[in-house]
Design a protein around this motif. Sequence first.
Motif, mmCIF file in Angstrom:
data_model
loop_
_atom_site.group_PDB
_atom_site.id
_atom_site.type_symbol
_atom_site.label_atom_id
_atom_site.label_comp_id
_atom_site.label_asym_id
_atom_site.label_seq_id
_atom_site.Cartn_x
_atom_site.Cartn_y
_atom_site.Cartn_z
ATOM 1 N N UNK A 1 82.513 54.409 45.022
ATOM 2 C CA UNK A 1 81.276 54.840 44.375
ATOM 3 C C UNK A 1 81.441 56.212 43.734
ATOM 4 N N UNK A 2 82.165 57.112 44.395
ATOM 5 C CA UNK A 2 82.389 58.450 43.846
ATOM 6 C C UNK A 2 83.169 58.384 42.537
ATOM 7 N N UNK A 3 84.120 57.473 42.455
ATOM 8 C CA UNK A 3 84.918 57.339 41.237
ATOM 9 C C UNK A 3 84.070 56.973 40.030
ATOM 10 N N UNK A 4 83.015 56.204 40.251
ATOM 11 C CA UNK A 4 82.161 55.775 39.152
ATOM 12 C C UNK A 4 81.416 56.933 38.512
ATOM 13 N N UNK A 5 81.384 58.090 39.177
ATOM 14 C CA UNK A 5 80.637 59.243 38.691
ATOM 15 C C UNK A 5 81.485 60.191 37.855
ATOM 16 N N UNK A 6 82.804 59.935 37.753
ATOM 17 C CA UNK A 6 83.695 60.887 37.102
ATOM 18 C C UNK A 6 84.680 60.179 36.181
ATOM 19 N N UNK A 7 85.180 60.927 35.203
ATOM 20 C CA UNK A 7 86.359 60.522 34.443
ATOM 21 C C UNK A 7 87.361 61.666 34.529
ATOM 22 N N UNK A 8 88.619 61.387 34.152
ATOM 23 C CA UNK A 8 89.692 62.357 34.369
ATOM 24 C C UNK A 8 90.615 62.409 33.163
ATOM 25 N N UNK A 9 91.252 63.567 32.983
ATOM 26 C CA UNK A 9 92.259 63.692 31.927
ATOM 27 C C UNK A 9 93.535 62.956 32.303
ATOM 28 N N UNK A 10 93.905 63.015 33.608
ATOM 29 C CA UNK A 10 95.110 62.353 34.084
ATOM 30 C C UNK A 10 94.897 61.904 35.531
ATOM 31 N N UNK A 11 95.518 60.789 35.854
ATOM 32 C CA UNK A 11 95.477 60.268 37.224
ATOM 33 C C UNK A 11 96.904 60.112 37.716
ATOM 34 N N UNK A 12 97.156 60.543 38.958
ATOM 35 C CA UNK A 12 98.495 60.489 39.541
ATOM 36 C C UNK A 12 98.452 59.653 40.810
ATOM 37 N N UNK A 13 99.213 58.554 40.810
ATOM 38 C CA UNK A 13 99.177 57.579 41.889
ATOM 39 C C UNK A 13 100.505 57.550 42.643
ATOM 40 N N UNK A 14 100.426 57.362 43.957
ATOM 41 C CA UNK A 14 101.608 57.102 44.759
ATOM 42 C C UNK A 14 101.794 55.608 44.948
ATOM 43 N N UNK A 15 102.852 55.224 45.654
ATOM 44 C CA UNK A 15 103.147 53.799 45.834
ATOM 45 C C UNK A 15 104.114 53.596 46.986
ATOM 46 N N UNK A 16 103.981 52.444 47.675
ATOM 47 C CA UNK A 16 105.000 52.023 48.630
ATOM 48 C C UNK A 16 106.111 51.264 47.912
ATOM 49 N N UNK A 17 105.755 50.608 46.827
ATOM 50 C CA UNK A 17 106.714 49.906 45.987
ATOM 51 C C UNK A 17 106.140 49.791 44.590
ATOM 52 N N UNK A 18 107.020 49.686 43.584
ATOM 53 C CA UNK A 18 106.575 49.581 42.199
ATOM 54 C C UNK A 18 107.354 48.478 41.505
ATOM 55 N N UNK A 19 106.641 47.634 40.785
ATOM 56 C CA UNK A 19 107.267 46.526 40.068
ATOM 57 C C UNK A 19 106.910 46.615 38.591
ATOM 58 N N UNK A 20 107.845 46.282 37.688
ATOM 59 C CA UNK A 20 107.526 46.356 36.258
ATOM 60 C C UNK A 20 106.477 45.336 35.826
ATOM 61 N N UNK A 21 106.328 44.250 36.558
ATOM 62 C CA UNK A 21 105.328 43.253 36.190
ATOM 63 C C UNK A 21 104.189 43.146 37.199
#
Length: 265
Positions: free
Chosen positions: A163-183
Amino acid sequence: MAMTSFNSRTRREEIVRRATTTGLTTVEELAETFQVTASTIRRDLAMLTSEGRLTRTFGGAIAPNAHPEASLRQRIGEAFEAKRGIARWTASQIRPGETVLLDAGSTVGALAHELRSARSLTVATTGLTALNELADVDAVHVECLGGSLRHLSQGLVGPLAEAALEKMTFDRVFLGADGVSPDGGICEADLQQTRLKELMARRTEHVYVLAHAAKLIRQPFHAWARLPRKWTLVTDHEADSSVITAFTANGIEVVAVNHEGQRVG
């Protein structure tokens, strides 16, 4: 790469090793790798399952408890130099006056540490690591997204954070991951995590996924966050060129950096 020198016993041992080290293993991938039929692989999987060495999934198998979720404390010391380099380069992309969103996790926490010297910056976060790093930095305005605490990841998830996310926009978002896949996008242990990451990615035009080389094309769990078509993967210089090509072929920008945070390649 196909393997032709494996007999049935050594092939099964290799199947277990792959399921343990890379996570989800599919029948089609194994059949191609070992140059045998899908029926042969299914018989291998049935035998390994009966022995308790694998757990069958739809279309493949995974090693039981092959990748128990590590705590944030355990992750902080993992690939420390690579994470520091990723964080240094990523911090250099942030401009004064921007509003940025930081995910939970150790690599994004390293980015928060690099932002301690920032000025005129607003940081929103779902991660306790980022909060702890920036709590005493007066020049950085910090917004904490509420939610339920996941103790292992030290991150906030759930309907309050969403719900908090719906109240804001951002210039950049930085995400972590346990694994990353190209697809497949980002792999995590929990569906609440992946849902939140998807929502985070929708609140900006500039999405960065921070993941050192060992996390690339890795599928330790079964929850996935699908990302928008345009995003940037920031990894370290140990990433194999063929792995980088797999991402760039899908239209993903890849930035590989050394331990000093300088872009290479």
